[in-house]
Design a protein around this motif. Structure first.
Motif, PDB file in Angstrom:
ATOM      1  N   SER A   1      42.832  32.356  26.977  1.00  0.00           N
ATOM      2  CA  SER A   1      42.644  30.969  26.523  1.00  0.00           C
ATOM      3  C   SER A   1      43.924  30.150  26.558  1.00  0.00           C
ATOM      4  O   SER A   1      43.948  29.016  26.079  1.00  0.00           O
TER       5      SER A   1
ATOM      6  N   SER B   1      40.596  22.479  20.991  1.00  0.00           N
ATOM      7  CA  SER B   1      39.306  21.873  20.657  1.00  0.00           C
ATOM      8  C   SER B   1      39.539  20.803  19.596  1.00  0.00           C
ATOM      9  O   SER B   1      40.166  21.078  18.569  1.00  0.00           O
TER      10      SER B   1
ATOM     11  N   ILE C   1      41.188  32.635  18.796  1.00  0.00           N
ATOM     12  CA  ILE C   1      40.600  31.569  19.630  1.00  0.00           C
ATOM     13  C   ILE C   1      40.010  30.410  18.832  1.00  0.00           C
ATOM     14  O   ILE C   1      39.369  29.527  19.397  1.00  0.00           O
TER      15      ILE C   1
ATOM     16  N   LYS D   1      45.594  28.462  28.837  1.00  0.00           N
ATOM     17  CA  LYS D   1      45.559  27.157  29.505  1.00  0.00           C
ATOM     18  C   LYS D   1      44.423  26.262  29.007  1.00  0.00           C
ATOM     19  O   LYS D   1      44.328  25.098  29.400  1.00  0.00           O
ATOM     20  N   LYS D   2      43.596  26.804  28.160  1.00  0.00           N
ATOM     21  CA  LYS D   2      42.487  26.031  27.599  1.00  0.00           C
ATOM     22  C   LYS D   2      43.038  25.000  26.604  1.00  0.00           C
ATOM     23  O   LYS D   2      43.840  25.328  25.741  1.00  0.00           O
TER      24      LYS D   2
ATOM     25  N   LYS E   1      40.765  26.981  20.181  1.00  0.00           N
ATOM     26  CA  LYS E   1      40.400  26.720  21.572  1.00  0.00           C
ATOM     27  C   LYS E   1      38.880  26.693  21.748  1.00  0.00           C
ATOM     28  O   LYS E   1      38.346  25.881  22.504  1.00  0.00           O
ATOM     29  N   TYR E   2      38.201  27.586  21.062  1.00  0.00           N
ATOM     30  CA  TYR E   2      36.735  27.664  21.106  1.00  0.00           C
ATOM     31  C   TYR E   2      36.218  27.632  19.670  1.00  0.00           C
ATOM     32  O   TYR E   2      35.809  28.658  19.122  1.00  0.00           O
TER      33      TYR E   2
END
Length: 210
Positions: A191, A197, A132, A193-194, A135-136
């Motif tokens: 995640s 970042s 992730i 569809k996220k 994304k995060y």
């Protein structure tokens, strides 16, 4: 399966700064092996695979690539390949290096059990981050750094408290790898569809995406 893996790696060539990231893989792998030899099993060797995820993530910037019906298969497939490849390289390198350092399999059995357990836990931390990170970014980085630096202290205490055999170490490390891969699968799906970042991308690429 082999054809799909070849296709996924061919797609990586179209990622942003492909050659630079490949250089990063080589440098990080060499540094990780040196660290594994002279310092700790909490090696940077696994981090070298993060560059592959970096390349794959930059492909999401292209609307054409992301709109392809094959993108979803690539998105999950490349992470699975990385998880398996990193596991094989990491634990094989650890075992071979420690065997050479021990001088014999009998001596190795006396010292590697705890290290295999600690390496399994470390693998979970790294796989969590790789799954992730793009994304995060801040959450994953905070967990990774907190887990990495605290584990150095915790593992020092752990090594004095427990004494796992080789077979126990292999079994627990295997369980950790399975947990890590399952966790990765869950996180990647959650995640999917996220959006990326912006903080996870280099400054030179942000202007094209944001």
């Amino acid at each position: 399966m082999i054809a799909k893996i070849k296709r996924d790696f061919k797609l990586l060539r179209y990622g942003y700064h492909f050659e630079l990231n490949i250089l990063g893989i080589v440098i990080c792998t060499i540094a990780g092996l040196i660290q594994l030899i002279f310092m700790s099993s909490l090696s940077f060797l696994l981090i070298s695979f993060l560059y592959i995820i970096t390349i794959a993530s930059t492909l999401e910037i292209s609307g054409i690539v992301k709109s392809s019906p094959k993108f979803k298969s690539f998105y999950f497939g490349i992470q699975r390949i990385v998880n398996i490849a990193s596991c094989l390289l990491y634990f094989t390198s650890l075992f071979v290096i420690r065997l050479i350092q021990a001088g014999s399999l009998e001596k190795l059995k006396l010292v590697i059990g705890n290290e295999l357990v600690m390496s399994g836990i470390y693998y979970i931390i790294l796989v969590f981050y790789m799954s992730i990170a793009f994304k995060y970014f801040f959450i994953s980085t905070a967990v990774f750094l907190g887990g990495y630096f605290s584990s150095i202290y915790i593992f020092a205490i752990f090594d004095k408290t427990f004494k796992f055999t080789l077979m126990q170490g292999i079994l627990i490390a295997f369980i950790c790898v399975v947990i890590g891969m399952l966790l990765s699968e869950i996180l990647k799906r959650a995640s999917y569809k996220k959006p990326l970042s912006k903080n996870s991308l280099g400054r030179s690429i942000r202007k094209y995406y944001f």
